[in-house]
Design a protein around this motif. Structure first.
Motif, PDB file in Angstrom:
ATOM      1  N   GLU A   1       0.340  13.923   5.321  1.00 22.91           N
ATOM      2  CA  GLU A   1       0.707  13.564   3.957  1.00 22.91           C
ATOM      3  C   GLU A   1       0.505  12.066   3.729  1.00 22.91           C
ATOM      4  O   GLU A   1      -0.011  11.642   2.695  1.00 22.91           O
ATOM      5  N   MET A   2       0.875  11.282   4.713  1.00 21.76           N
ATOM      6  CA  MET A   2       0.707   9.840   4.580  1.00 21.76           C
ATOM      7  C   MET A   2      -0.769   9.487   4.395  1.00 21.76           C
ATOM      8  O   MET A   2      -1.128   8.679   3.529  1.00 21.76           O
ATOM      9  N   VAL A   3      -1.614  10.117   5.186  1.00 19.83           N
ATOM     10  CA  VAL A   3      -3.051   9.851   5.089  1.00 19.83           C
ATOM     11  C   VAL A   3      -3.576  10.268   3.712  1.00 19.83           C
ATOM     12  O   VAL A   3      -4.295   9.519   3.051  1.00 19.83           O
TER      13      VAL A   3
ATOM     14  N   LEU B   1       0.842  -1.212   0.000  1.00 18.41           N
ATOM     15  CA  LEU B   1       0.000   0.000   0.000  1.00 18.41           C
ATOM     16  C   LEU B   1       0.872   1.255   0.000  1.00 18.41           C
ATOM     17  O   LEU B   1       0.605   2.207  -0.735  1.00 18.41           O
ATOM     18  N   LEU B   2       1.897   1.243   0.839  1.00 14.08           N
ATOM     19  CA  LEU B   2       2.784   2.409   0.917  1.00 14.08           C
ATOM     20  C   LEU B   2       3.498   2.640  -0.408  1.00 14.08           C
ATOM     21  O   LEU B   2       3.693   3.768  -0.842  1.00 14.08           O
ATOM     22  N   ARG B   3       3.879   1.544  -1.087  1.00 13.69           N
ATOM     23  CA  ARG B   3       4.522   1.689  -2.397  1.00 13.69           C
ATOM     24  C   ARG B   3       3.558   2.316  -3.392  1.00 13.69           C
ATOM     25  O   ARG B   3       3.909   3.225  -4.126  1.00 13.69           O
TER      26      ARG B   3
ATOM     27  N   GLU C   1      -7.044   6.384  15.641  1.00 12.06           N
ATOM     28  CA  GLU C   1      -7.302   5.406  14.581  1.00 12.06           C
ATOM     29  C   GLU C   1      -7.714   6.213  13.361  1.00 12.06           C
ATOM     30  O   GLU C   1      -8.849   6.659  13.255  1.00 12.06           O
ATOM     31  N   LEU C   2      -6.768   6.443  12.450  1.00 10.59           N
ATOM     32  CA  LEU C   2      -7.015   7.422  11.385  1.00 10.59           C
ATOM     33  C   LEU C   2      -7.627   6.836  10.122  1.00 10.59           C
ATOM     34  O   LEU C   2      -8.465   7.451   9.491  1.00 10.59           O
ATOM     35  N   LEU C   3      -7.162   5.649   9.738  1.00  8.12           N
ATOM     36  CA  LEU C   3      -7.619   5.103   8.454  1.00  8.12           C
ATOM     37  C   LEU C   3      -7.903   3.617   8.551  1.00  8.12           C
ATOM     38  O   LEU C   3      -7.199   2.890   9.253  1.00  8.12           O
ATOM     39  N   ASP C   4      -8.918   3.188   7.809  1.00  2.00           N
ATOM     40  CA  ASP C   4      -9.124   1.757   7.613  1.00  2.00           C
ATOM     41  C   ASP C   4      -8.358   1.384   6.353  1.00  2.00           C
ATOM     42  O   ASP C   4      -8.699   1.836   5.256  1.00  2.00           O
TER      43      ASP C   4
ATOM     44  N   ARG D   1       0.357  15.470  16.485  1.00  2.18           N
ATOM     45  CA  ARG D   1       0.525  16.926  16.511  1.00  2.18           C
ATOM     46  C   ARG D   1       1.917  17.344  16.047  1.00  2.18           C
ATOM     47  O   ARG D   1       2.066  18.209  15.205  1.00  2.18           O
ATOM     48  N   MET D   2       2.944  16.719  16.655  1.00  4.32           N
ATOM     49  CA  MET D   2       4.307  17.204  16.417  1.00  4.32           C
ATOM     50  C   MET D   2       4.813  16.837  15.023  1.00  4.32           C
ATOM     51  O   MET D   2       5.706  17.461  14.512  1.00  4.32           O
ATOM     52  N   LYS D   3       4.284  15.787  14.442  1.00  3.45           N
ATOM     53  CA  LYS D   3       4.694  15.411  13.080  1.00  3.45           C
ATOM     54  C   LYS D   3       3.486  15.475  12.153  1.00  3.45           C
ATOM     55  O   LYS D   3       3.312  14.627  11.273  1.00  3.45           O
ATOM     56  N   ALA D   4       2.665  16.478  12.390  1.00  2.29           N
ATOM     57  CA  ALA D   4       1.397  16.599  11.662  1.00  2.29           C
ATOM     58  C   ALA D   4       1.593  16.577  10.146  1.00  2.29           C
ATOM     59  O   ALA D   4       0.844  15.905   9.434  1.00  2.29           O
ATOM     60  N   ALA D   5       2.611  17.284   9.655  1.00  2.00           N
ATOM     61  CA  ALA D   5       2.801  17.385   8.203  1.00  2.00           C
ATOM     62  C   ALA D   5       3.038  16.008   7.592  1.00  2.00           C
ATOM     63  O   ALA D   5       2.370  15.618   6.624  1.00  2.00           O
TER      64      ALA D   5
END
Lengths: 395, 216
Positions: free
Chosen positions: B200-202, B22-24, B87-90, B192-196
């Motif tokens: 972006e990943m999401v 998925l990441l690829r 829990e951000l994404l399924d 919060r601290m690595k929000a960017a």
């Protein structure tokens, strides 16, 4: 339950040995001074409170309370936070005091832990409560003070996330129509379960516009521009008012010069019902847990029969210590006077003289030490007053 | 800066392979030999990611304590562990479901406390509570199907992907409890601290997941 071994402590309880004590003490001094300098008056409250008053009013979940019974059988709690005891005082003993009241505390609070692993059951909290001021300036002041206290202990890379539960509430009620239905979505936010939130929104019979408004809520975090975006989904007077407050708060924080350290996060919900307006949480990039939090709790005093606006924050001293990491506090330079009984009187006089000059002096009879070299190594300065022929002997 | 690296906790095995894929697809540059490594910590300089390979049940622990910013964990594990994470994404990978199973002809007896064997005592007891039934939990660490066969418990609660294991052991599914997929979880401070980096990943994963879903 097995019988505890001699060295064991109850789950989540910790000792503070001299090195850690010094670090804690130095942080405590700095943070307390900061709060005092902002005009907050220190108070203390009892460790034990009634379950039916403070225990019931507290934001801490019941399963996290340490409970016990007093001799008459009344249920008591070890105070789980300081906000509820201070609300009790504000609504009773300090009822007649001129508002706004500014109070600060530094106290150990108790929260029972299911699992240990980094979660303490007793920890020191430093914080403030500002009671009887409903202005946005008050919200801004406590956030700025929290940042200022963290700045004073030189904690780097700190950020505060700010939300407004009044906005979330107004938006959910506007779209869903009832408290019960809003509650379900609030719980997803509280549990940080965005997947569940989205899935529940999909399952509702709502217009696609309303569904998009709800989904948009999850994306509302970032700089001040987030507030502009939020106006796009706010359709009621209440929701817009809550956003106006945040815009104003943003101005207040700019006046305090702390705008760089704050971000808005409109879905921040730290509790299901306790907070009523602006809420915030503090983070440091060095630590995986929030180091402090606070917010407006205008309904809490009602539980003590007084309707009053209030806001405040608490910082966890144990987590501040962890976030500072390597911060070593220098040990006081102490002198060790090692004497033999012939020159005891002289040693005592010398120690008294040095202590009066503000020095720290350890007075040790040589007969009480097994290994003199190993013992004296711990001290930067060692003086020996030993034998009968010493220069200063008065005998 | 190393600070903007994302540390990601992943379960070993099939979920890891699917998540890396998925990441690829989301455009992260992960080298092809990635999956073959036997190391517990593997890094990708080009993607700015460090992967920690953990037991599935432990992934939320690493993320809650902030030693990992992000994690991939099954919903079953999230419910069981109740950790304080976003829990951000399924991710819609490793789909299966949680089910109650018993020997054929099992009937709920009224007079004795029913026993349920499972790897997920928290999840199972809250499920039965919600059904208005009080049961006794027997926690097992694997081969749950054994329990009814040898008389340790009347029913079991476990993950079912094909139903083959149940069938081979002569058990029947009595209730389907919930579907389970893997989720993207995030530490509250990293959020919060690595929000960017996290946003972006999401944003990059969302369209990939939507596409995978429609192509199925």
């Amino acid at each position: 339950m097995v019988k505890p071994l001699m060295f064991e402590k109850p789950t989540g309880m910790r000792d503070t040995l001299p090195n850690l004590y010094r670090v804690k003490e130095s942080i405590r001094k700095k943070t307390s001074t900061e709060m005092r300098q902002w005009g907050y008056e220190p108070i203390e409250t009892p460790t034990l409170e009634y379950f039916d008053t403070v225990g019931y009013a507290s934001a801490i979940l019941e399963q996290q309370l340490f409970k016990l019974l007093d001799q008459q059988g009344h249920p008591l709690v070890l105070r789980p936070d300081m906000t509820a005891p201070i609300a009790r005082i504000a609504a009773s003993t300090l009822k007649e005091k001129q508002r706004p009241v500014r109070l600060t505390y530094d106290a150990n609070v108790f929260r029972a832990q299911q699992r240990e692993g980094g979660k303490t059951a007793e920890f020191e909290q430093v914080g403030v409560e500002l009671i009887g001021d409903e202005t946005v300036s008050a919200d801004g002041e406590v956030i700025a003070l929290m940042l200022s206290a963290m700045n004073r202990i030189e904690l780097q890379d700190v950020q505060v996330a700010i939300g407004n539960v009044a906005f979330v509430h107004a938006l959910l009620i506007d779209i869903l129509g009832s408290e019960e239905r809003a509650e379900v979505l609030k719980r997803y936010l509280y549990e940080k379960n965005y997947v569940g939130f989205r899935r529940h929104v999909e399952s509702l019979s709502l217009s696609s516009i309303d569904k998009r408004r709800l989904e948009k809520l999850l994306k509302l975090r970032g700089g001040r521009e987030v507030l502009d975006e939020a106006y796009g989904i706010a359709e009621t007077e209440e929701a817009r008012q809550a956003l106006d407050d945040l815009v104003q708060l943003s101005d207040v924080l700019t006046s305090f010069g702390v705008e760089e350290n704050v971000r808005f996060d409109l879905n921040l919900l730290m509790h299901m019902s306790y907070y009523t307006g602006v809420v915030f949480e503090a983070y440091s990039s060095n630590l995986g847990y929030p180091i402090g939090s606070g917010g407006r709790y205008d309904e809490l005093l009602r539980r003590f029969d007084q309707q009053e606006a209030a806001t405040g924050f608490g910082l966890r001293l144990d987590l501040l210590v962890e976030a500072l990491g390597s911060a070593e506090v220098e040990q006081e330079q102490s002198t060790c006077l090692i004497f033999s009984h012939e020159r005891r009187a002289e040693a005592v006089r010398e120690a008294k003289r040095l202590r009066e000059n503000g020095e720290t002096v350890v007075l040790q009879d040589i007969a009480g030490i097994a290994d003199v070299d190993a013992f004296s190594q711990a001290y930067p300065k060692v003086e020996y007053l030993i034998g009968t022929n010493g220069g200063g002997s008065s005998e | 800066m190393n600070n903007e690296w994302l540390t990601i906790a992943m379960p070993k095995g099939r979920i890891f392979d699917e998540a890396v894929e998925l990441l690829r697809l989301a455009g992260y540059d992960l080298p092809p030999e990635f999956e073959e490594s036997r190391k517990l910590i593997i890094e990708s300089e080009s993607a700015g990611m460090r992967f920690i390979l953990a037991k599935p049940m432990d992934v939320p622990t690493y993320v809650e304590h902030g030693v990992c910013d992000v994690g991939v964990a099954g919903k079953d594990v999230l419910i069981e562990e109740e950790r304080d994470v976003y829990e951000l994404l399924d991710l819609q990978i490793s789909a299966c479901y949680m089910a109650v199973a018993a020997l054929p002809g099992y009937e709920r007896k009224k007079d004795i406390a029913p026993k349920v064997a499972t790897k997920y005592p928290n999840l199972a007891s809250s499920y039965f509570r919600a059904q208005g039934e009080q049961v006794e939990m027997i926690k097992l660490n694997g081969s749950i199907e054994l329990a009814p066969l040898v008389g340790l418990a009347d029913r079991i609660v476990d993950i079912v992907s094909t139903g083959q294991t149940l069938k081979e052991n002569g058990l029947v599914e009595t209730e389907e409890m919930m579907t389970i997929t893997s989720r993207l979880i995030v530490n509250p401070v990293s959020y919060r601290m690595k929000a960017a980096a996290i946003d972006e990943m999401v944003t990059r994963l969302e369209p990939v997941i939507a596409k995978e879903e429609t192509s199925e």
